[in-house]
Design a protein around this motif. Sequence first.
Motif, mmCIF file in Angstrom:
data_model
loop_
_atom_site.group_PDB
_atom_site.id
_atom_site.type_symbol
_atom_site.label_atom_id
_atom_site.label_comp_id
_atom_site.label_asym_id
_atom_site.label_seq_id
_atom_site.Cartn_x
_atom_site.Cartn_y
_atom_site.Cartn_z
ATOM 1 N N THR A 299 7.882 1.774 4.272
ATOM 2 C CA THR A 299 8.181 0.988 5.476
ATOM 3 C C THR A 299 7.462 1.574 6.682
ATOM 4 O OG1 THR A 299 10.347 0.369 4.586
ATOM 5 C CG2 THR A 299 10.023 0.118 6.958
ATOM 6 N N ALA A 300 7.453 2.902 6.767
ATOM 7 C CA ALA A 300 6.759 3.563 7.884
ATOM 8 C C ALA A 300 5.246 3.380 7.777
ATOM 9 C CB ALA A 300 7.117 5.040 7.902
ATOM 10 N N LEU A 301 4.695 3.527 6.570
ATOM 11 C CA LEU A 301 3.251 3.410 6.384
ATOM 12 C C LEU A 301 2.738 2.010 6.674
ATOM 13 C CD1 LEU A 301 2.666 5.522 3.132
ATOM 14 C CD2 LEU A 301 1.980 6.096 5.471
ATOM 15 N N MET A 302 3.594 0.998 6.483
ATOM 16 C CA MET A 302 3.162 -0.379 6.688
ATOM 17 C C MET A 302 2.852 -0.697 8.144
ATOM 18 S SD MET A 302 5.381 -2.663 4.031
ATOM 19 C CE MET A 302 5.158 -2.448 2.261
ATOM 20 N N SER A 303 3.275 0.166 9.068
ATOM 21 C CA SER A 303 2.897 -0.036 10.461
ATOM 22 C C SER A 303 1.449 0.385 10.705
ATOM 23 C CB SER A 303 3.825 0.774 11.378
ATOM 24 O OG SER A 303 3.672 2.170 11.140
ATOM 25 N N ARG A 304 0.860 1.104 9.703
ATOM 26 C CA ARG A 304 -0.506 1.604 9.845
ATOM 27 C C ARG A 304 -1.445 1.076 8.761
ATOM 28 N NH1 ARG A 304 -0.774 6.254 13.090
ATOM 29 N NH2 ARG A 304 1.255 6.993 13.823
ATOM 30 N N VAL A 305 -0.874 0.765 7.596
ATOM 31 C CA VAL A 305 -1.684 0.334 6.457
ATOM 32 C C VAL A 305 -1.263 -1.073 6.043
ATOM 33 C CG1 VAL A 305 -2.403 0.883 4.093
ATOM 34 C CG2 VAL A 305 -1.821 2.727 5.676
ATOM 35 N N LYS A 306 -2.238 -1.899 5.732
ATOM 36 C CA LYS A 306 -1.958 -3.258 5.276
ATOM 37 C C LYS A 306 -1.054 -3.205 4.038
ATOM 38 C CE LYS A 306 -4.547 -7.497 4.320
ATOM 39 N NZ LYS A 306 -5.914 -8.038 4.121
ATOM 40 N N PRO A 307 0.079 -3.921 4.038
ATOM 41 C CA PRO A 307 1.028 -3.824 2.915
ATOM 42 C C PRO A 307 0.415 -4.054 1.540
ATOM 43 C CG PRO A 307 2.040 -4.977 4.741
ATOM 44 C CD PRO A 307 0.598 -4.780 5.118
ATOM 45 N N SER A 308 -0.443 -5.058 1.422
ATOM 46 C CA SER A 308 -1.029 -5.342 0.109
ATOM 47 C C SER A 308 -1.958 -4.220 -0.352
ATOM 48 C CB SER A 308 -1.794 -6.666 0.155
ATOM 49 O OG SER A 308 -2.745 -6.655 1.207
ATOM 50 N N LEU A 309 -2.688 -3.602 0.579
ATOM 51 C CA LEU A 309 -3.576 -2.497 0.216
ATOM 52 C C LEU A 309 -2.777 -1.264 -0.185
ATOM 53 C CD1 LEU A 309 -6.518 -1.649 -0.016
ATOM 54 C CD2 LEU A 309 -6.434 -0.917 2.382
ATOM 55 N N LEU A 310 -1.674 -1.031 0.512
ATOM 56 C CA LEU A 310 -0.797 0.090 0.158
ATOM 57 C C LEU A 310 -0.215 -0.119 -1.236
ATOM 58 C CD1 LEU A 310 0.509 2.725 1.194
ATOM 59 C CD2 LEU A 310 2.406 1.324 2.059
ATOM 60 N N MET A 311 0.185 -1.346 -1.531
ATOM 61 C CA MET A 311 0.749 -1.637 -2.846
ATOM 62 C C MET A 311 -0.306 -1.461 -3.939
ATOM 63 S SD MET A 311 3.052 -4.851 -4.133
ATOM 64 C CE MET A 311 1.812 -6.133 -3.931
#
Length: 430
Positions: A299-311
């Motif tokens: 949840t914290a990383l999604m403020s910096r990284v695109k959710p689909s790319l993180l997944m």
Amino acid sequence: MNNNDKNAAVILPLVLIVSLFFLWGMANNLNDILITQFKKVFSLSDLKSGLVQSAFYTGYFVFAIPAALYVKRFSYKAAVITGLLLYAFGALLFYPAAAQREYSLFLGALFIIASGLAFLETSANPLVVAMGDPATAERRLNFAQSFNPFGCITGIFIGREFILSGHEPSAADLAAMTPAALEQFYQTESQSVQGPYLVIGALVLLWALFVFLVRFPKIATESTSERSASWTDYKNLLANGRFRFGVLAQFFYVGAQVCLWSFTIRYGQQALPGTGEKVLANYLMASLVAFMVGRFVATALMSRVKPSLLMFAYALVSVVLCAVAILIPNLIGMFAVVATSFFMSLMFPTIFALTIKNIGDQTKAGSSLLVMSIIGGAVLSALMGFVSDLSSIHVAVIVPLVSFAVIAAFAWACSNEVYISANNAPIAAS
């Protein structure tokens, strides 16, 4: 009403909705304990013990569309109350099932619990998405889902402390028992589930009363029965290639999660011979702690990284960890199984939010199809049990490995913002 008044009015309903994520997490992960317990009580193969998850997730599949139609006809709030009542009824049925020591009755009770959870998940997930800015839907749903692992951990704790006895007689020990002693052993082990499930049933009934009495915002209480194109919604969604890919990814995600958690104790029995079921339950609990931490980190990383790319990155790591569990079936493999939970933590809510994003008034129908995809938990857990019976449990980890590969493909498509439309033309994702 000013903004402060509006915010205050939504706080209690929001707390009640977020609590549902806890309640169904508890039910889901008690199943992982039940698989171990029923395998002992009923002398089951891995395939037959996996029927716990098959019965459970079939309930999701069967009731997902009826739940969505119920939401359309009545409201989110009405569906939540109905789901809680079904959940409680199924939990209370564990008492007569244990008294008769009949495996099919346990499976029936689990089916009813899951039918209630189908109503809850069909309601709660899209409601959280709807209650705020669409641009932050993935983060908001990940935050709400972050409370789900607390329920998962509670379920494992209840199972470890109040269901698992730690008494694990060998086949030779069982053969040496008198018929009366053997019957007493099986009866005692079977009845260990009665107390926990009676308490859960009473708690869920109390929560249904709270939801009934609390005033919810309009979005949760309004029906959309004036729209008569319900089945058209499903037809249109199934013609949407982007949506179909999301449903497929969710099918494989739930299957992978259920496979890993259901057979963590079983994996440990082969990887760490001589280790007791209560100790192995600690590895399962560690998996859930990793899952919980992973949710908050994601949840914290999604403020910096695109959710689909993180997944996409998380799915690739999960593939590698599953490969380690297959190739090194010892303590290292056990740690790999546990670590996988951290990386799969963001997948369900992210897949869910990406799949229903911008489908407008078809959201309720779309949510129900995504909940139906939870049937992956029934299909793939049975498949993993079958592969295990043919070979070994560590080889059967190939099932979640392939599942994570499919999720990586979906995430990669999302990160590149390319999907296949109904007419097979590429379209940009929002």
